[in-house]
Design a protein around this motif. Structure first.
Motif, PDB file in Angstrom:
ATOM      1  N   PHE A 202      33.226  85.393  39.716  1.00 50.96           N
ATOM      2  CA  PHE A 202      32.192  85.922  40.611  1.00 50.96           C
ATOM      3  C   PHE A 202      31.362  84.771  41.153  1.00 50.96           C
ATOM      4  CE2 PHE A 202      29.457  88.854  42.561  1.00 50.96           C
ATOM      5  CZ  PHE A 202      28.146  88.427  42.379  1.00 50.96           C
ATOM      6  N   LEU A 203      31.211  84.740  42.464  1.00 52.23           N
ATOM      7  CA  LEU A 203      30.384  83.708  43.109  1.00 52.23           C
ATOM      8  C   LEU A 203      29.002  84.302  43.350  1.00 52.23           C
ATOM      9  CD1 LEU A 203      32.971  82.446  45.748  1.00 52.23           C
ATOM     10  CD2 LEU A 203      32.550  81.530  43.479  1.00 52.23           C
ATOM     11  N   HIS A 208      29.103  83.939  53.840  1.00 51.28           N
ATOM     12  CA  HIS A 208      30.366  84.305  54.497  1.00 51.28           C
ATOM     13  C   HIS A 208      30.464  83.434  55.749  1.00 51.28           C
ATOM     14  CE1 HIS A 208      33.273  87.452  56.170  1.00 51.28           C
ATOM     15  NE2 HIS A 208      33.146  86.549  57.110  1.00 51.28           N
ATOM     16  N   GLN A 232      24.893  90.884  56.546  1.00 52.03           N
ATOM     17  CA  GLN A 232      25.738  92.072  56.583  1.00 52.03           C
ATOM     18  C   GLN A 232      25.006  93.235  55.915  1.00 52.03           C
ATOM     19  OE1 GLN A 232      29.824  91.751  55.481  1.00 52.03           O
ATOM     20  NE2 GLN A 232      30.033  89.657  56.248  1.00 52.03           N
TER      21      GLN A 232
HETATM   22  C1  MV4 Z   1      33.296  88.241  46.415  1.00 53.57           C
HETATM   23  C2  MV4 Z   1      31.912  88.001  46.254  1.00 53.57           C
HETATM   24  C3  MV4 Z   1      31.513  87.155  45.222  1.00 53.57           C
HETATM   25  N1  MV4 Z   1      32.450  86.603  44.391  1.00 53.57           N
HETATM   26  N2  MV4 Z   1      34.184  87.662  45.607  1.00 53.57           N
HETATM   27  C4  MV4 Z   1      32.910  91.747  49.596  1.00 53.57           C
HETATM   28  C5  MV4 Z   1      33.894  92.296  50.558  1.00 53.57           C
HETATM   29  C6  MV4 Z   1      35.090  91.425  50.520  1.00 53.57           C
HETATM   30  N3  MV4 Z   1      35.364  90.882  51.855  1.00 53.57           N
HETATM   31  C7  MV4 Z   1      34.787  90.302  49.594  1.00 53.57           C
HETATM   32  N4  MV4 Z   1      33.425  90.480  49.169  1.00 53.57           N
HETATM   33  C8  MV4 Z   1      32.900  89.656  48.235  1.00 53.57           C
HETATM   34  N5  MV4 Z   1      33.750  89.040  47.404  1.00 53.57           N
HETATM   35  C9  MV4 Z   1      33.758  86.864  44.612  1.00 53.57           C
HETATM   36  N6  MV4 Z   1      34.661  86.296  43.781  1.00 53.57           N
HETATM   37  C10 MV4 Z   1      31.013  88.608  47.151  1.00 53.57           C
HETATM   38  C11 MV4 Z   1      31.509  89.449  48.107  1.00 53.57           C
HETATM   39  C12 MV4 Z   1      30.547  90.094  49.003  1.00 53.57           C
HETATM   40  C13 MV4 Z   1      30.602  89.845  50.365  1.00 53.57           C
HETATM   41  C14 MV4 Z   1      31.540  88.972  50.890  1.00 53.57           C
HETATM   42  C15 MV4 Z   1      31.550  88.758  52.254  1.00 53.57           C
HETATM   43  C16 MV4 Z   1      30.634  89.391  53.085  1.00 53.57           C
HETATM   44  C17 MV4 Z   1      29.721  90.261  52.562  1.00 53.57           C
HETATM   45  C18 MV4 Z   1      29.678  90.499  51.193  1.00 53.57           C
HETATM   46  C19 MV4 Z   1      28.728  91.371  50.653  1.00 53.57           C
HETATM   47  C20 MV4 Z   1      28.705  91.585  49.315  1.00 53.57           C
HETATM   48  C21 MV4 Z   1      29.626  90.947  48.467  1.00 53.57           C
END
Ligand code: MV4
Length: 513
Positions: A202-203, A208, A232
């Protein structure tokens, strides 16, 4: 070059593609459903064909109908836009079968890079960093536990068939894994009919950031900088900007070269976007690829001074990319707001209906990619995006100032819009300092609005216009001149033009010529 292009989409992106065709002197054909008969893309087109009733599956998703119109209208190319069929490999296949050039990647490249797990596999092979975790689905819980111990908690469980955050489960410690596994698997089964899960490190508070790439049919692939899309709401992009405020030349080059390497590995051609998560230490991790032109492409166009749709058409026509990597010089800063007909006071539910009045902003540094107009009825059948408001400035501060000014000019009556949301975001110190991350807006909106003003903004009216209306009405009531009182002494309703004139005067809008 193509004889005629069919635009297999609707709304602002259909208008956008139409404009590129016009400027290239290429006749364009649009299609529309019954709900879109009076839409802007139909009104602006030279040729428009009805493809069916409102439901998307009977219109904009109906490949056979779209191909049949393309053939009968004599089109030799087709642009899919975004959404609808733009990432469905069946469309490029159907185009190839019909001898029509698909303006986008090949079906094979779309499948290789458009599938999350296949793309992550390819990324690992191409040496592109992906988030530490499993590449393939995990068969059972103890394998998940072993992997989680290896990469260390916190970890996140994700649905193989998922997307947009659906089915994601954060697991902060070992004791929670078993229950999280069961919940995630059952949610994924219910949502996607596929309960398979994979696991990642988990990051915390990632950003993004996505890289725009362009590849031609002669082996040339370039990147055109990045877009920051961290603002977002519930995994839907709300504001996008270029360049990213945290970017450094070294990071841009590293991410760009990774994106180009992955595109080459997948045999990708035409426009595409590689999505990454970037952590606080500026480590970047490939997330997924979008094998289409994106909604937010204008911010790249404005800072890189390119027309991505024209470049797509030229690439599809077999021309070698005239642009070399060194030709891409980024200048200034651009920020985009996605303007929706939705009600911020009602959980942002769509607010369709007739637009009684719509005044779009303009002026220095403002681009309005509109799909709506005064008098148009916002249909209930599709995504209620009205258009995109983009501001360009010499730097981020000027882009923010211009966007704030333009949002103050945006006026819609008859429907509600999310304009007030942007005014609130742009006034947040954390946004101005670019201290944003993917959950930032969700967290902001979970807090009560700091001041009632944002409620007013949500209604789409600006303070100056409300005040103008009140003063104008007051002015009429208190005018003692005979000009305002008819001979019979009765009070006729004050003239609309007079009220409007007073409003404009008070809102700083110059007298009409
Ligand atoms: C993650 C993350 C943190 N750590 N993966 C959410 C939707 C999908 N595109 C991937 N996402 C995420 N993956 C790891 N390992 C946080 C998110 C995330 C997120 C990512 C991109 C854009 C908006 C987001 C909103 C909440 C969480």
């Amino acid at each position: 070059m193509f004889k005629k292009i069919l635009i297999a989409n609707r709304g602002e992106i259909a208008v956008r593609i139409l404009r590129a065709c016009r400027e290239m002197g290429i006749p364009a054909v649009v299609v529309y459903s019954d709900a879109d008969r009076a839409s802007l893309h139909v009104r602006l087109a030279d040729e428009a064909y009805r493809i069916g009733p409102a439901p998307s599956r009977e219109s904009y998703l109906a490949i056979d109908k779209i191909i049949s119109v393309a053939r009968s209208a004599g089109c030799d190319a087709l642009h899919p836009g975004y959404g609808f069929l733009s990432e469905n490999p069946r469309l490029p296949r159907a185009c190839a079968d019909a001898g029509i050039t698909f303006i986008g990647p090949t079906a094979a490249a779309m499948e290789r890079l458009g599938s999350k797990t296949a793309a992550r596999q390819l990324a690992r092979e191409a040496g592109v960093p992906t988030v530490p975790g499993t590449l393939n689905p995990i068969e059972q819980l103890d394998a998940a536990l072993e992997k989680a111990r290896e990469i260390a908690f916190p970890v996140v469980l994700k649905a193989v068939a998922g997307g947009g955050g659906k089915g994601m489960r954060l697991v902060e410690r070992e004791q929670e894994l078993a229950s999280a596994w069961r919940d995630a698997a059952s949610e994924a089964t219910n949502a996607f009919g596929d309960g398979r899960l994979y696991l990642e490190k988990f990051l915390f508070h990632p950003r993004h950031i996505e890289i725009q790439i362009l590849g031609d049919n002669h082996g040339h692939v370039i990147y055109l900088g990045e877009r920051e899309c961290s603002v977002q709401r519930r995994y839907q992009k709300v504001i996008e900007e270029a360049p990213s405020p945290i970017m450094t030349p070294e990071l841009r080059r590293a991410m760009g070269e990774a994106a180009v390497g992955l595109a080459r590995a997948g045999g990708y051609t035409n426009a595409g976007t590689m999505e990454f998560l970037v952590d606080a230490q500026r480590n970047f991790y490939f997330l997924e690829m979008n094998t289409r032109l994106q909604v937010e492409h204008p911010v790249t166009e404005l800072v890189a001074s390119v027309d991505l749709v024209k470049l797509q058409i030229e690439i599809a026509a077999g021309r070698p990319l005239a642009l070399k990597q060194d030709d891409i010089q980024l200048r200034g800063h651009a920020i985009e707001c996605r303007i929706y007909a939705e009600d911020p006071d009602n959980n942002f539910f769509p607010s369709p209906g007739k637009i009684l009045d719509l005044r779009a902003p303009a002026g220095p540094g403002i681009r309005m990619d509109n799909g709506a107009y005064s008098g148009w009825i916002v249909p209930t059948d599709y995504d209620p995006m009205l258009g995109k408001l983009i501001a360009w400035g010499k730097d981020r501060a000027e882009a923010i100032a211009r966007l704030r000014r333009a949002l103050g000019e945006y006026y819609a009556r008859g429907i509600k819009t999310n304009i007030g949301l942007f005014r609130r975001i742009l006034s947040e110190p954390e946004f101005v300092r670019a201290e944003i991350y993917t959950k930032w807006l969700d967290e902001l909106l979970s807090r009560p609005a700091a001041h009632v003003e944002s409620k007013r903004h949500a209604a789409g009216a600006t303070f100056s216009e409300d005040a103008a209306a009140l003063v104008a009405a007051f002015w009429h009531v208190n005018q003692d001149g005979a000009s305002n009182k008819p001979a019979n002494g009765s009070r006729e309703t004050p003239s609309r033009w007079k009220i409007q004139g007073r409003q404009d005067q008070l809102a700083g809008i110059p007298e009409r010529e």
